[in-house]
Design an enzyme around this catalytic site. Structure first.
Site, PDB file in Angstrom:
ATOM      1  N   GLY A  13       0.814  -1.198   0.000  1.00  0.00           N
ATOM      2  CA  GLY A  13       0.000   0.000   0.000  1.00  0.00           C
ATOM      3  C   GLY A  13       0.852   1.253   0.000  1.00  0.00           C
ATOM      4  N   GLY A 106      -3.569   4.837  12.076  1.00  0.00           N
ATOM      5  CA  GLY A 106      -5.002   5.099  12.030  1.00  0.00           C
ATOM      6  C   GLY A 106      -5.369   6.083  10.944  1.00  0.00           C
ATOM      7  CB  SER A 107      -7.862   7.246   9.393  1.00  0.00           C
ATOM      8  OG  SER A 107      -8.613   8.188   8.660  1.00  0.00           O
ATOM      9  CB  SER A 108      -7.681  12.700  10.102  1.00  0.00           C
ATOM     10  OG  SER A 108      -8.196  12.581   8.784  1.00  0.00           O
ATOM     11  CB  CYS A 109     -12.117   9.324   9.314  1.00  0.00           C
ATOM     12  SG  CYS A 109     -11.709   7.581   9.507  1.00  0.00           S
ATOM     13  CE1 TYR A 136      -9.941   2.316   7.130  1.00  0.00           C
ATOM     14  CE2 TYR A 136     -10.062   4.665   7.618  1.00  0.00           C
ATOM     15  CZ  TYR A 136      -9.323   3.548   7.283  1.00  0.00           C
ATOM     16  OH  TYR A 136      -7.963   3.656   7.106  1.00  0.00           O
ATOM     17  CE  LYS A 140      -7.268   2.227   9.897  1.00  0.00           C
ATOM     18  NZ  LYS A 140      -6.004   1.466   9.892  1.00  0.00           N
ATOM     19  N   PRO A 167      -2.634   9.862  10.785  1.00  0.00           N
ATOM     20  CG  PRO A 167      -2.542   8.580   8.844  1.00  0.00           C
ATOM     21  CD  PRO A 167      -2.723   8.467  10.331  1.00  0.00           C
ATOM     22  CG  ASN A 169      -7.205  14.416   3.947  1.00  0.00           C
ATOM     23  OD1 ASN A 169      -8.011  13.507   4.040  1.00  0.00           O
ATOM     24  ND2 ASN A 169      -7.482  15.649   4.337  1.00  0.00           N
ATOM     25  CG  HIS A 183      -8.705   9.042  -0.355  1.00  0.00           C
ATOM     26  ND1 HIS A 183      -7.995   7.861  -0.243  1.00  0.00           N
ATOM     27  CD2 HIS A 183      -9.690   8.970   0.569  1.00  0.00           C
ATOM     28  CE1 HIS A 183      -8.525   7.120   0.721  1.00  0.00           C
ATOM     29  NE2 HIS A 183      -9.547   7.766   1.222  1.00  0.00           N
TER      30      HIS A 183
END
Length: 342
Positions: A13, A106-109, A136, A140, A167, A169, A183
């Site tokens: 990825g 993880g993710s900012s979402c 999702y 996370k 992180p 985007n 994205h």
């Protein structure tokens, strides 16, 4: 000192491949990887067997099932189930096989839809999530809490030190340029490139162009990941809390979608007009990470959006060429080579 054996989950990825690049640049030679075909991380027995055989010292958990709004809306069950299973299997198998150091990406979402801007780590679990990617995001959040729970239960007795980074985007080499599941930056790169080839007089972007977004080049994210992994335990604990231990990773500033479109158009070399369709949804007005915790630890992003977009566009061209070479009948189509990893 013996070189640690490092397993990078999700190495095909965008983020995983960047972490591998960063480790190799630092002289790391003992890196373990497996493709999805070789190891299904949602298969508990397979993951346990892998860890028992390889016995890595460190783990970067960059594997995830990811996608844009369309994919999240269409496959919510797959997004929550597969991500929960992969995370739980890897983290538990790591612990069971003596892995002391693990970094979860993880993710900012994970933050509430209406979180105050810029979003601080302590905004977690303070309000409802964005509905389109809630499954999702829940997965996370569970990953963060898995790491924290293993630390709390086994930190003192087993030396477990599992950390999490969130992180903003991301974009850059290895991105997903699929026409429906990508994205914003890869989607815009593709649209402007196709418009340039058609010599289209204009490109229309959804929304007003006024929402603000933050973007981080993926090699900066990889550098931050390795930086956080290698922080002394006392330093990491000094800047975090046992039940609020994740660290934001952002560029430090944001731009409007209109400014982004101009920047992408310039990187691609599109000469036409850029229009906006205000009848289409804008989404959240602003999404900016507060990276003060990471900055205080001594890390700062280095790669500008202009420089990063130039590399990203070349990566798009290279991926288009690879896709066409594999199947000459799909001239101009970009295959999705992303195996479900970030």
């Amino acid at each position: 000192m013996t070189e640690p054996k490092i397993y990078v989950a999700g190495h095909q990825g965008m983020v995983g491949s960047a972490i591998v690049r960063n480790l190799q640049q630092q002289g790391q030679t003992s890196i373990v990887t497996r493709t999805h075909a070789e190891l299904d991380l949602a298969n508990q027995a397979a993951v346990r067997a892998f860890f028992e055989a390889e016995k890595p010292d460190q783990v970067y958990l960059a594997a995830a099932k990811v996608g844009g709004i369309h994919a999240n809306n269409t496959y919510p069950a797959e997004f929550i189930y597969e991500n929960l299973m992969m995370q739980a299997n890897v983290i538990d198998a790591a612990f069971s096989n003596g892995v002391k150091k693990l970094l979860f990406l993880g993710s900012s979402c994970i933050y509430p839809k209406l979180a105050a801007q810029p979003m601080r780590e302590d905004a977690l679990l303070t309000g409802p999530l964005e509905p389109t990617n809630e499954p999702y995001a829940i997965a996370k959040i569970a990953g963060i809490k898995l790491c924290e729970s293993y630390n709390r239960q086994y930190g003192a007795s087993h030396g477990v030190d599992y950390r999490s980074v969130m992180p903003t985007n991301l974009y850059g080499p290895g991105d997903n340029y699929h026409p429906e599941n990508s994205h914003v930056i890869p989607a815009l790169i593709r649209r402007f490139h196709e418009a340039k080839l058609r010599e289209a007089p204009s490109v229309t972007i959804w929304g007003t162009g006024t929402p603000c977004r933050e973007f981080l080049y993926v090699d900066d994210m990889a550098a931050a990941s390795v930086f956080v992994m290698n922080l002394p335990k006392a330093t990491y604990e000094q800047h975090t809390q046992p039940m609020l231990s994740h660290i934001n990773v952002g560029y430090g500033s944001d731009i409007t979608i209109a400014e982004l479109a101009q920047a992408v158009g310039s990187a691609v070399g599109y000469q036409g007009q850029i229009d906006f369709d205000p009848s289409k949804p804008d989404g959240t007005p602003r999404k900016l990470m507060d990276s003060g915790r990471l900055n205080a630890l001594g890390w700062q992003a280095k790669i500008s959006l202009q420089d990063g977009l130039a590399v990203a566009y070349q990566d798009f061209l290279d991926s288009s060429l690879r896709a066409t070479t594999r199947n000459p009948g799909i001239q101009g189509q970009v295959l999705d080579d992303n195996t479900g990893t970030i």
